[in-house]
Design an enzyme around this catalytic site. Structure first.
Site, mmCIF file in Angstrom:
data_model
loop_
_atom_site.group_PDB
_atom_site.id
_atom_site.type_symbol
_atom_site.label_atom_id
_atom_site.label_comp_id
_atom_site.label_asym_id
_atom_site.label_seq_id
_atom_site.Cartn_x
_atom_site.Cartn_y
_atom_site.Cartn_z
ATOM 1 N N PHE A 257 -0.936 -9.096 -11.261
ATOM 2 C CA PHE A 257 -0.497 -7.811 -10.689
ATOM 3 C C PHE A 257 0.406 -7.009 -11.618
ATOM 4 O O PHE A 257 1.097 -6.103 -11.180
ATOM 5 C CB PHE A 257 0.197 -8.031 -9.328
ATOM 6 C CG PHE A 257 -0.611 -8.885 -8.385
ATOM 7 C CD1 PHE A 257 -1.754 -8.390 -7.788
ATOM 8 C CD2 PHE A 257 -0.247 -10.200 -8.125
ATOM 9 C CE1 PHE A 257 -2.512 -9.175 -6.945
ATOM 10 C CE2 PHE A 257 -1.014 -10.997 -7.283
ATOM 11 C CZ PHE A 257 -2.143 -10.490 -6.687
ATOM 12 N N LYS A 624 -19.247 -7.466 -3.377
ATOM 13 C CA LYS A 624 -18.373 -8.471 -2.759
ATOM 14 C C LYS A 624 -17.031 -8.561 -3.491
ATOM 15 O O LYS A 624 -15.964 -8.460 -2.867
ATOM 16 C CB LYS A 624 -19.051 -9.848 -2.744
ATOM 17 C CG LYS A 624 -18.307 -10.848 -1.872
ATOM 18 C CD LYS A 624 -18.719 -12.290 -2.101
ATOM 19 C CE LYS A 624 -20.094 -12.593 -1.530
ATOM 20 N NZ LYS A 624 -20.395 -14.054 -1.555
ATOM 21 N N VAL A 694 -11.248 -0.883 -10.129
ATOM 22 C CA VAL A 694 -11.085 -1.012 -8.678
ATOM 23 C C VAL A 694 -9.892 -1.911 -8.316
ATOM 24 O O VAL A 694 -9.572 -2.084 -7.163
ATOM 25 C CB VAL A 694 -12.398 -1.528 -8.046
ATOM 26 C CG1 VAL A 694 -12.657 -2.985 -8.438
ATOM 27 C CG2 VAL A 694 -12.414 -1.372 -6.549
ATOM 28 N N GLY A 695 -9.198 -2.438 -9.337
ATOM 29 C CA GLY A 695 -8.152 -3.425 -9.058
ATOM 30 C C GLY A 695 -6.930 -2.866 -8.361
ATOM 31 O O GLY A 695 -6.249 -3.565 -7.605
ATOM 32 N N GLU A 696 -6.600 -1.620 -8.622
ATOM 33 C CA GLU A 696 -5.319 -1.096 -8.140
ATOM 34 C C GLU A 696 -5.447 -0.019 -7.072
ATOM 35 O O GLU A 696 -4.521 0.214 -6.303
ATOM 36 C CB GLU A 696 -4.502 -0.577 -9.334
ATOM 37 C CG GLU A 696 -3.998 -1.735 -10.169
ATOM 38 C CD GLU A 696 -3.554 -1.343 -11.561
ATOM 39 O OE1 GLU A 696 -2.365 -1.100 -11.747
ATOM 40 O OE2 GLU A 696 -4.403 -1.304 -12.480
HETATM 41 MO MO1 MOS Z 1 -1.582 -3.963 -13.411
HETATM 42 S S1 MOS Z 1 0.167 -3.202 -12.701
HETATM 43 O O1 MOS Z 1 -2.034 -2.875 -14.548
HETATM 44 O O2 MOS Z 1 -1.571 -5.589 -13.759
#
Ligand code: MOS
Length: 729
Positions: A257, A624, A694-696
């Site tokens: 994170f 998924k 798509v992670g954030e």
């Molecule tokens: Mo993220 S805050 O770019 O691991």
């Protein structure tokens, strides 16, 4: 548009429609290893002769060390060494410039007798077992000369923010203005201040490092790292070694994170002490040590002014954002980064301010800037919608901007309207009874529960970096994809494998993926939601190159050649990087959240009962894993909205939360079913795979959607996070 020819990857070569893996909901390639315990995390590596370090941390938040007595600790059973600033192992000052090296924080561990924050590392005990090291750490007697710490963000001294590394390296200060001093046409206006509390990094896997030296001039470091090759270069500088003499292994990360992007003091001390001792050394952060030694998200205070015509067109957006950093490094939480991206206005004024407090150094945390920035902006948009009596979905549609107003570039493949409209449709937004306190749900034990519906937008920039990947075709009929890039739980193993499967026309189970080793080609950073967009184009290109190297048109033909000739492998490495497109387009992902809450006003009890999110992220490689990323972000946003906060004892400056019992975050029972859908087209301007990050994005807008639903339920506008029960009574 034209893209760099070398990146012009034909998606459908060497495959037919029936073998397409990209776009399917494939399960994680690493899932079985993780659930059966064969995935080895940094602290789990078994090395013969391994010894254990336990850091000693400061109980005061400001002052200096008068003296340290290590006699009792050194004589305790099993103790091998005790380090303080008086006998620190050698650590060299790195360039710390993002290119050659980067650490948080800039001050090196044990560099002097000064104390800047509670929990600062002031020593380390090494012993033959963890228990003996921890016991002896408590025997180290430190005499402190304390001073009054500044740990109150509300009374801190704010100054204009210095530059921040961020959006394309161009987010120089967060300050920006366009338009004129005299704004005309204002018929409606809201101005309000929104606050967030300090949020702590609490990944499942606490930070851990094992340093294993081969002599005095080569080291293998097992450490979770979101950016393996920069971590390698950074340790090379810290330890005075050639880069090739440092190997970083980070195949599995138990959540990062942002906290695991760069080495922190306990890890640096571990690597340096292991050389001094000539023994493999392990140092694991306790949860309490994580509060000061793994970064956090600063508390923020943001004042938003939105001015509009009676018809709802914005004429002015003013956004002042304040955050705090530590005395030993600079990290502004860049809240204003989202403001010129979301809504069009002829007049925009942005300002960022920063204050220094006696706290550990803040750092990146999932959507740094965007998460708190969207909390304020999307709350303010809701307030404006109520003022104007315009549906908040419509207010957003009519004010969205087709260009990035600070970069002056048009957005590529933006389908924000579709997110809003499809989200409204799926949620049933048109059935809303607009008045606050007008929706109720019967309860068996109490008065009726108040029911509120809220919505907010989501956005996150599309970042992409230069990467390389190697592909090997082996006689056993498998393809092996290798890169230093890594999977911090996001699904990178899976989407890398899927990309190769399609490019080679092979089933996914014939692709082996190896990640997170600095011996492998530079896979870039798992940060800024960019691993997939950065790495999969290189993987696809390397697959094409390996077929060329084999002089074969299909992988099957290449395998046959290997078997006939007795050759060990065909191999190719390919690299891709962003190009001219970044001067022609701005890239962002978009989304919309819709939620329902119930509020029991007698108890101040809030439940989130329904959630629908629609996202536009370009091509969805795997619905998924992509939906899981969005859900994870939303759940983290629920924590930010309702639970997470770290306060400090005003006298000692010590944090009053310090573990997973005192630091509250959502558990399964707090989370409703979260429906996630995707809309839009591949963003082929961005990269040949057409995929954005798509992670954030999932976390952005979540807190505002909840607070907006709380207003609808109760008529109370909550402008300070987290929304604790007492604020609802
Ligand atoms: Mo993220 S805050 O770019 O691991």
């Amino acid at each position: 548009m034209e893209v760099n020819m070398s990146q012009n990857i034909s998606q459908n070569s060497n495959q037919n429609a029936t073998t397409s893996v990209v776009g399917t909901a494939a399960s994680r390639k690493d899932g079985r290893a993780k659930v059966t315990g064969t995935a080895t995390y940094a602290a789990e590596h078994q090395l013969s002769g391994l010894v254990h370090g336990y850091v000693v941390t400061s109980p005061i938040a400001k002052g200096r060390i008068r003296s340290i007595n290590t006699t009792a600790a050194a004589q305790a059973p099993g103790v091998i060494a005790v380090y303080t600033h008086q006998n620190s192992p050698q650590i060299f000052k790195p360039a710390n410039n993002w290119m050659n090296s980067k650490i948080y924080e800039a001050r090196l561990p044990l560099s002097d007798d000064q104390i800047h924050y509670a929990g600062q590392v002031v020593g380390m005990v090494v012993a033959d077992t963890l228990e003996r090291a921890r016991h002896a750490a408590h025997l180290v007697q430190v005499d402190y000369e304390p001073q009054a710490p500044q740990v109150n963000a509300r009374t801190a001294n704010y100054q204009p923010s210095p530059p921040w590394f961020g959006e394309d390296f161009t987010f120089n200060s967060g300050s920006f203005s366009t338009g004129s001093a005299e704004v005309t046409g204002i018929e409606a206006q809201i101005e309000a201040t929104y606050t967030t509390e300090m949020e702590l990094h609490a990944p499942m896997e606490p930070h851990a490092t094992i340093a294993h030296w081969q002599g005095k001039d080569a080291v293998t470091i097992y450490e979770p790292s979101q950016y393996v090759l920069l971590t390698q270069k950074t340790y090379a500088e810290l330890l005075g070694l050639a880069v090739e003499r440092v190997r970083i292994l980070s195949p599995y990360i138990g959540g990062g994170f942002g906290s695991k992007a760069f080495p922190w003091p306990p890890s640096i001390l571990c690597a340096a002490a292991a050389r001094d001792l000539g023994r493999p050394l392990k140092v694991v952060n306790s949860r309490r040590q994580m509060t000061a030694n793994a970064g956090h998200r600063s508390e923020t205070e943001q004042t938003l002014k939105l001015s509009a015509t009676a018809a709802g067109k914005l004429v002015l957006i003013e956004h002042l954002a304040k955050s705090c950093t530590s005395p030993v490094d600079v990290f502004p939480e860049p809240c204003t980064i989202v403001t010129p991206v979301m809504y069009a206005a002829p007049n925009i004024r942005l300002e960022q301010q920063l204050a220094v407090m006696n706290v550990g150094t803040p750092t990146f945390m999932r959507a740094p800037g965007e998460a708190p920035g969207m909390w304020a902006l999307e709350s303010a948009m809701d307030e404006l919608a109520w003022t104007l009596k315009i549906d908040p979905v419509q207010l957003r549609i009519m004010n969205q901007t087709q260009s990035h107003q600070r970069k002056n570039l048009p957005f590529s493949a933006k389908q924000f309207t579709e997110c809003l409209e499809q989200g409204a449709e799926r949620f049933g937004w048109q059935g809303r009874s607009p008045e606050p306190r007008s929706q109720v749900s019967p309860s068996q034990t109490q008065d009726d529960l108040l029911v509120g519906w809220g919505m907010a937008a989501a956005t996150f920039p599309g970042y992409r970096g230069a990467t390389s990947a190697k592909v090997r075709l082996l006689p056993d009929g498998t393809a092996h994809v290798l890169s230093s890039g890594n999977d911090m739980g996001t699904g990178a193993y899976t989407v890398v494998g899927m990309t190769a499967a399609d490019a080679l026309g092979l089933p996914l189970n014939q692709i082996r993926v190896e990640l997170g080793d600095s011996l492998l080609p530079d896979g870039g950073i798992a940060g800024g939601s960019q691993m997939t967009a950065s790495l999969t184009p290189s993987v696809a290109l390397a697959c094409q190159e390996v077929l060329k190297a084999a002089e074969a048109t299909t992988a099957a033909a290449a395998f046959e050649k290997l078997r006939q000739t007795g050759r060990a492998a065909f191999e190719a490495t390919a690299s891709t990087a962003p190009g001219e497109e970044t001067k022609q387009f701005a890239f962002n992902s978009w989304g919309a959240h819709f939620c329902e809450v119930t509020v029991d006003e007698l108890l101040g009890r809030l439940r989130i009962t329904r959630w629908v999110s629609v996202m536009n992220i370009g091509r969805v490689l795997n619905p998924k894993t992509a939906a899981s990323q969005v859900r994870g972000g939303i759940i983290m946003g629920m924590g930010q909205a309702l639970m997470e906060e770290c306060h400090f004892d005003p006298n000692t400056g010590f944090p009053v939360v310090y573990d997973l019992a005192t630091y509250h975050f959502p558990a399964h029972a707090d989370i409703p079913r979260i429906e996630v859908a995707f809309v839009g087209e591949p963003d082929l301007n961005f990269n040949p795979m057409g995929v954005r990050g798509v992670g954030e994005i999932g976390i952005t807008g979540v807190a505002a959607a909840i607070a907006n639903a709380v207003y609808h339920a109760t008529g109370k506008r909550i402008r300070s996070l987290p929304i604790l029960p007492e604020k609802l009574l």
